[in-house]
Enzyme design. Sequence first.
Site, PDB file in Angstrom:
ATOM      1  N   ARG A  16     -11.148  34.264  17.554  1.00 36.41           N
ATOM      2  CA  ARG A  16     -10.032  33.324  17.649  1.00 36.41           C
ATOM      3  C   ARG A  16     -10.522  31.896  17.893  1.00 36.41           C
ATOM      4  O   ARG A  16     -10.505  31.050  16.999  1.00 36.41           O
ATOM      5  CB  ARG A  16      -9.064  33.774  18.757  1.00 36.41           C
ATOM      6  CG  ARG A  16      -7.666  33.126  18.686  1.00 36.41           C
ATOM      7  CD  ARG A  16      -7.573  31.714  19.185  1.00 36.41           C
ATOM      8  NE  ARG A  16      -7.970  31.569  20.593  1.00 36.41           N
ATOM      9  CZ  ARG A  16      -8.036  30.402  21.208  1.00 36.41           C
ATOM     10  NH1 ARG A  16      -7.752  29.268  20.564  1.00 36.41           N
ATOM     11  NH2 ARG A  16      -8.428  30.333  22.482  1.00 36.41           N
ATOM     12  N   ASP A  17     -11.020  31.637  19.079  1.00 38.61           N
ATOM     13  CA  ASP A  17     -11.455  30.286  19.435  1.00 38.61           C
ATOM     14  C   ASP A  17     -12.631  29.839  18.570  1.00 38.61           C
ATOM     15  O   ASP A  17     -12.767  28.662  18.246  1.00 38.61           O
ATOM     16  CB  ASP A  17     -11.846  30.265  20.916  1.00 38.61           C
ATOM     17  CG  ASP A  17     -11.921  28.860  21.497  1.00 38.61           C
ATOM     18  OD1 ASP A  17     -11.575  27.911  20.792  1.00 38.61           O
ATOM     19  OD2 ASP A  17     -12.322  28.725  22.662  1.00 38.61           O
ATOM     20  N   HIS A 206     -14.811  29.362  31.376  1.00 41.70           N
ATOM     21  CA  HIS A 206     -14.890  29.119  29.927  1.00 41.70           C
ATOM     22  C   HIS A 206     -15.576  27.771  29.711  1.00 41.70           C
ATOM     23  O   HIS A 206     -15.007  26.724  30.014  1.00 41.70           O
ATOM     24  CB  HIS A 206     -13.473  29.106  29.356  1.00 41.70           C
ATOM     25  CG  HIS A 206     -13.388  28.880  27.877  1.00 41.70           C
ATOM     26  ND1 HIS A 206     -12.800  29.795  27.026  1.00 41.70           N
ATOM     27  CD2 HIS A 206     -13.806  27.864  27.087  1.00 41.70           C
ATOM     28  CE1 HIS A 206     -12.857  29.335  25.782  1.00 41.70           C
ATOM     29  NE2 HIS A 206     -13.463  28.155  25.804  1.00 41.70           N
ATOM     30  N   HIS A 208     -17.764  25.046  27.200  1.00 48.87           N
ATOM     31  CA  HIS A 208     -18.252  24.572  25.904  1.00 48.87           C
ATOM     32  C   HIS A 208     -19.621  23.933  26.116  1.00 48.87           C
ATOM     33  O   HIS A 208     -19.940  23.442  27.196  1.00 48.87           O
ATOM     34  CB  HIS A 208     -17.263  23.584  25.291  1.00 48.87           C
ATOM     35  CG  HIS A 208     -16.055  24.251  24.709  1.00 48.87           C
ATOM     36  ND1 HIS A 208     -15.746  24.226  23.373  1.00 48.87           N
ATOM     37  CD2 HIS A 208     -15.087  25.000  25.297  1.00 48.87           C
ATOM     38  CE1 HIS A 208     -14.642  24.915  23.156  1.00 48.87           C
ATOM     39  NE2 HIS A 208     -14.213  25.384  24.314  1.00 48.87           N
ATOM     40  N   CYS A 239     -12.347  22.598  19.606  1.00 43.71           N
ATOM     41  CA  CYS A 239     -10.902  22.433  19.764  1.00 43.71           C
ATOM     42  C   CYS A 239     -10.407  21.307  18.866  1.00 43.71           C
ATOM     43  O   CYS A 239     -10.908  20.179  18.959  1.00 43.71           O
ATOM     44  CB  CYS A 239     -10.556  22.133  21.220  1.00 43.71           C
ATOM     45  SG  CYS A 239      -8.791  21.864  21.491  1.00 43.71           S
ATOM     46  N   ASN A 248     -18.316  26.841  21.705  1.00 42.51           N
ATOM     47  CA  ASN A 248     -18.400  27.553  22.975  1.00 42.51           C
ATOM     48  C   ASN A 248     -19.845  27.960  23.236  1.00 42.51           C
ATOM     49  O   ASN A 248     -20.678  27.993  22.330  1.00 42.51           O
ATOM     50  CB  ASN A 248     -17.537  28.815  22.910  1.00 42.51           C
ATOM     51  CG  ASN A 248     -16.081  28.521  22.722  1.00 42.51           C
ATOM     52  OD1 ASN A 248     -15.386  28.177  23.654  1.00 42.51           O
ATOM     53  ND2 ASN A 248     -15.590  28.646  21.495  1.00 42.51           N
TER      54      ASN A 248
END
Length: 299
Positions: A16-17, A206, A208, A239, A248
């Site tokens: 997804r991300d 989370h 990056h 993003c 990420n």
Amino acid sequence: MFILPNNVTIIEVGPRDGLQNDKNYVDTQHKLAFIQALQGAGITEMELTSFVSPKWVPQMADAKEIIANTSQVGRQFVLTPNAKGVELALEAGVQSVAVFVGVSNSFNKKNINRSTDESMAALEPVIANLKAAGVFVRACISTAFYCPYEGRIDPIATLALCQRFTAFGVDELSVADTIGMANPQESYSLFHTLKQELPNILLTAHFHDTRKMAMANIFAALQAGIDRFDTSAGGLGGCPFAPGATGNVATEDVVHMLDTLGIQTGIDVKKVCEAVQVIAPHVSRPIDTGMYRLFENGI
């Protein structure tokens, strides 16, 4: 002397991300092969897709197909930006949902055209309905450290948003360094505070890797007692509403570090690299993580 956890849970966010903002449209069959390979590596928690308008995120237009054709292994999330997304997810049979809000009002307005308070007001009844239906709810806290528009975020504001979500009854908080500007001291400080103030909720970090600080920030979070981390195979991601944010932190690199520290994840690094090999030909940028380079070179 600090104490590290014996076990860590990795939540894989690559499907997804990792893929949502890629310049190449990745066909459904390749996404499914990627997901299957990641599950085969031992990953039991994963963000699969997002029920979001294809107008804004075309890469996620096949969300329903992804859910229908993915084996149920452990806990699998879908991201839902609003009540309509939640409705579609539930219709697809999803049992774990992620919602998101930015601590920064500016970021939130760029992302979903609402202030942080407006977003929370809209989400409160949605979360109540999800919990009444027995759905696991993960709340993703964006811009928890820094915002591309507002700069440094006051940790008190991040804590306050986390407390509001906890009061709503969510099961997990995923707290994100969305643009990769946090340093290890900030990581330790925020997560230590969150562990102290919110002892009865799952806390996930989370990070990056925009400034190559993600691994150091993870180690600092481990020292603060965090034992859940979002990572993305191949370091994929970014993003669309956070200018300058890169991918990420890479799953294979994080698992390797944890292995060397004697921390158990249940994940096979080599098989994660094999999963990256599945998706690498279909994404727009070359994969250049440390462990994947070694894997490709047969080391």
